[in-house]
Scaffold this active site. Structure first.
Site, PDB file in Angstrom:
ATOM      1  N   TYR B 440       0.813  -1.238   0.000  1.00 51.66           N
ATOM      2  CA  TYR B 440       0.000   0.000   0.000  1.00 51.66           C
ATOM      3  C   TYR B 440       0.838   1.278   0.000  1.00 51.66           C
ATOM      4  O   TYR B 440       2.053   1.224   0.146  1.00 51.66           O
ATOM      5  CB  TYR B 440      -1.093  -0.016   1.056  1.00 51.66           C
ATOM      6  CG  TYR B 440      -0.778  -0.135   2.518  1.00 51.66           C
ATOM      7  CD1 TYR B 440       0.456   0.124   3.064  1.00 51.66           C
ATOM      8  CD2 TYR B 440      -1.811  -0.509   3.398  1.00 51.66           C
ATOM      9  CE1 TYR B 440       0.661   0.030   4.429  1.00 51.66           C
ATOM     10  CE2 TYR B 440      -1.611  -0.614   4.765  1.00 51.66           C
ATOM     11  CZ  TYR B 440      -0.362  -0.330   5.274  1.00 51.66           C
ATOM     12  OH  TYR B 440      -0.165  -0.423   6.603  1.00 51.66           O
ATOM     13  N   GLU B 441       0.199   2.382  -0.224  1.00 47.04           N
ATOM     14  CA  GLU B 441       0.873   3.671  -0.422  1.00 47.04           C
ATOM     15  C   GLU B 441       1.862   3.612  -1.581  1.00 47.04           C
ATOM     16  O   GLU B 441       2.931   4.208  -1.521  1.00 47.04           O
ATOM     17  CB  GLU B 441       1.605   4.125   0.854  1.00 47.04           C
ATOM     18  CG  GLU B 441       0.764   4.250   2.079  1.00 47.04           C
ATOM     19  CD  GLU B 441      -0.410   5.205   1.915  1.00 47.04           C
ATOM     20  OE1 GLU B 441      -0.359   6.042   1.008  1.00 47.04           O
ATOM     21  OE2 GLU B 441      -1.371   5.085   2.695  1.00 47.04           O
TER      22      GLU B 441
END
Lengths: 598, 598
Positions: B440-441
């Site tokens: 994620y990110e």
């Protein structure tokens, strides 16, 4: 739902074009195994795995096994029926001795089918895989009566097998084990103790379960020299294969674990269970090692299998998922975005896995053929050299294929982005399932230690010298080939690193064994890279020959071998230098800190 | 149950001895932060994490979040009370602006506390971590009215925040997003669309949730230049911080995922929800990047945090578990076996993790201090150079700390052998939780691409040249030091590899961008190794100085730095050569195969 397509074409390429299985026709069982027969067996196995087992994989993960109050264990929905189909197909015994009902096909076929089974459903495949290991141990170390009593039913798949080694306080160090065996008047033993982590220890797939159990006969020496191996069936055998009374062995609980939920991992309680000595008293570890080597090769195959199925799904997703534009310029202007396979970093992941899988499959084949030579050849020298190869390569295959298989499953999951973390896509299950293979049948650190501590120096280094000679000889024989230059030269450099590392151990480990211990894992991976690199040379050579001879419809597949092999040489093999550098720093900084500093 | 001890001593060593936080006293907030104050804050945070959060970690994993028919989500037992204690302690706002109720302490403190929180309970820490990211975005891009309406409650922790970017068909490629924003007469917008993978999207920990949402204003251009950022609260704000009516945003379901079960990962439905534009129309990505950079640094810290807690447990287990004898000779003859920490391969794993953790923590500190300079310094040049550093190091920290953090969690699990695979020991949860941080990110492949594709060439390479100059300058300044020789020389070689790789991109990527894309991940890791190696030099130098000055009770800890640093140089840093070799092969073999060959 994840997809799976058994790599039947690649298996045939290895059997026929790379390893020329027809050259083994002098071995029993091989002459019946024509390319057509093998192709039909592989096709049939692939179909079974794709259609029956793969659809049960996620169900098995979600549902898991259930332990009931009466000690019985239920496998997930559909497993019982699937196992019956496996048994009806005769799959467990395809390479087993025909005298006990097996089909006598090459071991290489069992390993290939085992890869398919594990890719489709690893938890399921463990029930039959452990049975095959137990069959091997019984066949080598069991008495004639024991073979007669157990093998036919096990080879047929009516009875399954287990290995009972680990106890709560002892895993790697079996010398500590406490399970007791008290001799009885009738020649049997009363077995008492607790074993943990017993895969397939209890289930509802077969009418009987044959436990091979390590225990210490009363009064036996302490340590590993006082351990004996016993056969302890769930139901006693009447000796003719029919079932007798229930034995005093039961499943106390099943473990809650990270993955392989559909395989029951049992705490087994032996409460004065009746067992029979298998092989010599106090030599149980020796007998168990037969099963363990078989099992270690099988676990290596699990690593490959998880890598393969994870790869297939990642590749399919990468061709399907639209996201971003190729940095070299838009490839599909008519679509909202390009499929992510255009992105170099996605390709890097896919190529890394592909380059590993194909070479790992070759390495397993090569070694499985040696297993057949070791067991079936008449020639003593051929058998010895095949056994040397297996002893040397087993820890490499177990350690490298499971470490890298897991890493590849993680990389394949990464291709899915956030969707890879979500259970329904199945990628995270591959990662969780693949993880165990690095641990069981000897954690991978133990494989490295086995390699540098036992296998390298064994018989004056005969096995490793033979391996070096073969690879060195290949490099020399093909040094003049322009077509192979891009492959053989990097292999030569990698082999040089491996030889330097070996030399370094010879010079620095005898006085300071920690120098070997601290380099074991690096050496194992360095060895694996050289072995895989050698497999790539052999595969590229075979592909080039086939292309030159006119490849018909297979040109694309064969050309891909050339590219994938080059990728391996350029992008994977350079790691050998880092392993060598680490090994040569020795154990000093690794061992210097006092335990309290951790 | 897993143990956890917050590394307060190590944090203080970094703040005081390595980075001399007193030198930043000219920045607002720093002069109040005396070593005693910082020590007290860290002690208190550590205690909270150890006593309140760590015991909830496994409960959270087992219980997970529950989505109810009315769209509400319940967090696991104990989370609500623990969050109240976090809020009451003022922990969310420790580095936030004092004008909105924060404490204004250095960002470095938030990152340290964040590490402790994540080690103790990563799922829990995400609720506050995302809030901190939303606070940063609002502070930088919100209007005065928006700041007044949201910041005090968010900084206090009464309201939490989220980021709403991803949609089912678009993650990395935000240009594809479809969520619509229709302008209303009152200046607000009606937001309609579906977002997925929204961490902390719905829960019962706070009275309101402030969603920052990317959407496309009707008629806006296609692609990324038509995306705007909106603030869409669950309950409308009356503007004075009090709650207004319920907004048209709701959680449709929560995802079943591999780990971080105690954090609700939501599908969020925006059904004509009322939102307000934040910052300029069609410039939403810019505003979101503020939040994203903050979040990426935070995700890197998660990688470190999981590595740290997994390490602590593996080290404790290795000192406790008796198995086998040291190959250099029995160490504890009075015990049945030696503790496994005597085995070189176990030590190799522990040292590898330890050498990473301590340097990674330093790298985070170094960068967090730059964040404070970037936000708080008067001097334009200092701010610019700090921003350069952050832009360059953010993808490195995110990618390297999460890749290696996960690998370390796996290695720590391996130390437990079979017990590591069993849920009750908690090691497998660390692995599952750590896995998400690589995704994620911005999946780590994107971090590599950000680094080579955007950050390297930005402003004529100003940031990377500054980094090279600093490391090169350090090496030159310490070239004559006998005490640092074993550290500075390997760093010099590694920096050389990084510079060669950079040069290679400059020469080979402009004409063929795939050459950069295919090398992005390797370059990111190569960069990370050099940065971590530089951190080790700085730490060793500080430890040597402190030892020379008389280290009182800290000598053992400081001496351990010297050994661990040497291990890093000998055993970790050699990997730079392999990264360089891979990069220099270019993209050819990576990109050559047609998509059908996969």
């Amino acid at each position: 739902m994840p997809i799976y397509q058994a790599p039947v074409d690649d298996a045939q390429f290895l059997l026929n074009d790379v390893f020329h299985i027809e050259r083994y026709d002098n071995l029993p069982g091989f002459s019946d195994a024509s390319p057509d027969v093998l192709a039909a067996v592989l096709e049939e196995a692939g179909k079974f795995c794709q259609e029956v087992l793969a659809p049960l994989n996620r169900i098995g993960d979600v549902e898991g096994c259930t332990h009931h109050a009466d000690g019985s264990v239920t496998t997930p929905k559909g497993f019982k029926d699937a196992f019956k189909r496996l048994v009806d197909g005769g799959w467990i015994g395809i390479s087993c001795p025909t005298e006990f009902g097996g089909q006598g096909l090459p071991t290489a076929m069992t390993q290939l089918v085992s890869e398919f089974l594990c890719s489709a459903n690893m938890s399921f495949a463990m029930y039959s895989g452990l049975t095959q290991g137990a069959i091997a141990a019984l066949y080598v170390h069991g008495s004639d009566a024991q073979k007669k009593a157990y093998l036919p039913n096990m080879i047929a798949g009516h009875w399954t097998g287990t290995m009972n080694l680990t106890e709560p306080h002892c895993g790697t160090d079996l010398g500590l084990l406490r399970t007791k065996a008290a001799p009885q008047a009738d020649g049997s033993y009363e077995i008492t103790g607790t074993k943990i982590f017993i895969s397939a220890g209890e289930h509802d797939l077969a009418e009987n379960i044959v436990h091979l159990v390590l225990a210490r006969i009363e009064g036996a020496p302490e340590g590993v020299r006082g351990i004996s191996l016993f056969v302890v069936p769930k139901f006693l055998s009447n000796g003719d294969g029919s079932l007798g009374p229930r034995n005093g062995v039961s499943c106390g609980s099943i473990e809650e674990k990270m993955g392989i939920h559909a395989n029951s991992t049992c705490v087994m309680n032996f409460d004065g269970a009746t067992g029979w000595l298998m092989g010599e008293a106090n030599r149980g570890l020796n007998a168990m090692f037969v099963m363990m080597n078989e099992a270690r090769l099988g676990v290596g195959v699990q690593g490959l299998a998880m890598s393969e199925v994870a790869y297939q799904n990642a590749a399919a997703y990468a061709k399907d998922r639209l996201q971003g534009r190729a940095i070299s310029g838009t490839k599909f202007p008519q679509k909202a975005a390009d499929p992510i396979i255009v992105h170099p970093d996605v390709r890097r992941s896919l190529m890394t896995i592909k380059a590993f899988n194909e070479a790992a499959r070759a390495l397993v084949m090569w070694t499985a053929l040696k297993a057949d030579v070791a067991r079936r050849a008449d020639d003593d020298k051929a058998r010895m050299s095949a056994e040397d190869h297996m002893g040397l390569l087993t820890p490499v295959i177990k350690g490298v294929l499971t470490d890298q298989g897991f890493a590849n499953a993680v990389a394949a999951q990464q291709v899915y982005g956030g969707h890879g973390y979500i259970a329904e896509h199945g990628m995270e299950q591959f990662v969780r399932d693949a993880r165990i293979a690095m641990i069981y049948e000897g954690a991978n650190g133990i494989q490295g230690l086995d390699l540098v501590g036992r296998k390298l120096g064994k018989d004056g280094g005969r096995a490793v010298m033979a391996f070096f000679n073969e690879v060195q000889g290949y490099i020399k024989d093909h040094a003049g080939s322009e077509a192979l230059k891009a492959y053989v030269e990097p292999l030569g450099a990698a082999l040089g690193h491996l030889q330097q590392a070996t030399m370094w151990f010879m010079q620095n480990a005898p006085a300071k064994p920690d120098n070997a211990g601290a380099g074991g894992t690096d050496y194992m991976h360095l060895f694996g890279l050289v072995a895989l690199g050698y497999m790539w040379c052999r595969m590229v050579e075979a592909a080039q020959a086939k292309l030159a001879a006119g490849a018909d419809g297979a040109a694309a597949r064969l050309n891909a071998k050339l590219v994938t092999g080059r990728f391996f040489m350029e992008r994977v093999l350079p790691e050998t230098a880092a392993h060598l550098a680490r090994i040569k720093t020795g154990a000093a900084s690794t061992m210097e800190l006092p335990a309290e500093a951790f």
